[in-house]
Scaffold this motif. Structure first.
Motif, PDB file in Angstrom:
ATOM      1  N   PRO A 124      32.099 -34.499  68.142  1.00  0.00           N
ATOM      2  CA  PRO A 124      32.194 -35.868  68.683  1.00  0.00           C
ATOM      3  C   PRO A 124      32.243 -36.918  67.582  1.00  0.00           C
ATOM      4  O   PRO A 124      32.952 -37.913  67.678  1.00  0.00           O
ATOM      5  N   ILE A 125      31.483 -36.691  66.521  1.00  0.00           N
ATOM      6  CA  ILE A 125      31.542 -37.554  65.329  1.00  0.00           C
ATOM      7  C   ILE A 125      31.659 -36.636  64.120  1.00  0.00           C
ATOM      8  O   ILE A 125      30.751 -35.871  63.823  1.00  0.00           O
ATOM      9  N   GLY A 126      32.790 -36.684  63.442  1.00  0.00           N
ATOM     10  CA  GLY A 126      32.970 -35.871  62.254  1.00  0.00           C
ATOM     11  C   GLY A 126      33.466 -34.470  62.579  1.00  0.00           C
ATOM     12  O   GLY A 126      34.023 -34.195  63.630  1.00  0.00           O
ATOM     13  N   TRP A 127      33.245 -33.555  61.636  1.00  0.00           N
ATOM     14  CA  TRP A 127      33.662 -32.166  61.805  1.00  0.00           C
ATOM     15  C   TRP A 127      32.662 -31.230  61.149  1.00  0.00           C
ATOM     16  O   TRP A 127      31.906 -31.611  60.255  1.00  0.00           O
ATOM     17  N   LEU A 128      32.652 -29.972  61.629  1.00  0.00           N
ATOM     18  CA  LEU A 128      31.763 -28.931  61.128  1.00  0.00           C
ATOM     19  C   LEU A 128      32.618 -27.866  60.464  1.00  0.00           C
ATOM     20  O   LEU A 128      33.603 -27.398  61.047  1.00  0.00           O
TER      21      LEU A 128
END
Length: 379
Positions: free
Chosen positions: A259-263
């Protein structure tokens, strides 16, 4: 009676003076109108077209409306090639591919345009480049060329405004033969925006393209490959027999939208080389970590992104005391750090981080700081 006659004479004299003043005040306006009738406004034909084979109607509309807005603000009359006219446009004049300059100039003459400006755009990832060409119709020649590029977004209007300013400055001698009436600016207090507002269709198109850019920015490239280098600045007990090591490293990760950013889930590997020196022996040593790499990052599509990372797993420790032969064993390691992603494009960039690494050797744990610089590629 005489006093009344004098009063009437004074009133008549004042009326004559007032009438003369009004006439004198009106003369400049009359002359101005006469000048405008002698020097008509310049008419500019605007043609916006893709330079490659990939068409994007949103780009075309926004660029064309921005060019028109800047030219009209400078006091020029504008006609877009996409606007319906009594004269049928020349086929292909606003399509991708090589442009027929003679056909374009004939089209300009048919609509009684004095100048033609073309904007050829190309986009890749989140970057756009626009090549502007300014043609003088009466002289049948290209007189000014300007090229601008930027990231897509709010800066698009800025580079178009800069390009139009550059063109009008270079063409000022020719434009001096025409009348220009810039729109007036109004001020309230010390600061006030210009009274003109962007056309409604331009504002709507901008909102649409901004939404598309935001959506594109969220579509991340899934795989990230990176090579880097870091010194290994040792502290604690191991610093008694060596101070610094040098570690080239590599990682690959699979990126998952959040939802916010990336993994990022991946694998980290490196080769830490150092020379250990004791009282009775010295040895060339290698520490080779190979473990899981987990990182979380924000700022996709921006100029700088922030990330945190943790890595852990086995590491191979090899020593060669006094060159008597190599001995090896496997020990666990863990690494944690924080850093910055600095993209050049959506596919390439550099990353810098400050990490701390611990190798859990039973007798003397080896630990220290590993400030790193990486070059990464995303696919």
């Amino acid at each position: 009676m005489k006093r009344r006659a004098d009063h009437i004479s004074r009133l008549l004299m004042r009326s004559r003076i007032l009438l003369a003043c009004l006439i004198l005040m009106t003369i400049p306006n009359i002359l101005s109108v006469a000048d405008e009738s002698v020097s008509p406004h310049a008419l500019v034909l605007v043609i916006v077209r893709p330079s490659g084979m990939v068409e994007n109607a949103l780009f075309r509309e926004v660029i064309a409306d921005s060019i028109k807005f800047e030219l009209e603000r400078a006091g020029l009359q504008v006609i877009l090639s996409s606007e319906p006219t009594e004269v049928s446009p020349v086929k292909g004049v606003d399509e991708a591919g090589d442009i027929d300059v003679n056909s374009m100039l004939n089209l300009a003459r048919s609509v009684e345009a004095d100048f033609v400006i073309t904007g050829e755009y190309s986009s890749k990832d989140n970057d756009i480049q626009i090549d502007f060409n300014w043609y003088d119709v009466s002289e049948s020649r290209l007189s000014v060329s300007v090229s601008k590029s930027s990231r897509l977004g709010l800066t698009l209007d800025m580079i178009i405004a800069e390009a139009i300013d550059d063109i009008l400055i270079q063409a000022k001698d020719r434009l001096a033969n025409f009348s220009t009436r810039p729109k007036e600016k109004t001020f309230e207090g010390s600061v006030q925006q210009e009274s003109e507002q962007l056309p409604e269709n331009q504002a709507a198109a901008k909102q649409t393209i901004d939404k598309q850019i935001d959506a594109d920015a969220r579509i991340i490239k899934r795989f990230e490959f990176s090579i880097g280098f870091s010194p290994f600045l040792v502290n604690a007990g191991a610093s008694e027999y060596f101070k610094i090591g040098f570690m080239p490293s590599f990682y690959v990760s699979y990126r998952i939208n959040m939802p916010i950013g990336w993994l990022g889930l991946g694998i980290y590997a490196g080769i830490n080389s150092f020379l250990a020196e004791g009282v009775l022996a010295s040895s060339e040593c290698l520490l080779i970590p190979l473990g899981v790499d987990l990182r979380y990052a924000t700022g996709e599509g921006t100029s700088i992104g922030l990330f945190v990372r943790i890595s852990g797993g086995p590491a191979i420790l090899t020593i060669n005391p006094n060159e008597t032969g190599r001995l090896s064993k496997v020990i666990p390691y863990v690494l944690g750090g924080i850093g910055l992603n600095i993209p050049f494009t959506r596919s390439f960039g550099i990353a810098v981080d400050t990490s701390y690494t611990i190798f859990f050797e039973k007798q003397h744990p080896i630990m220290g700081f590993t400030p790193s610089v990486y070059l990464y590629m995303r696919l």
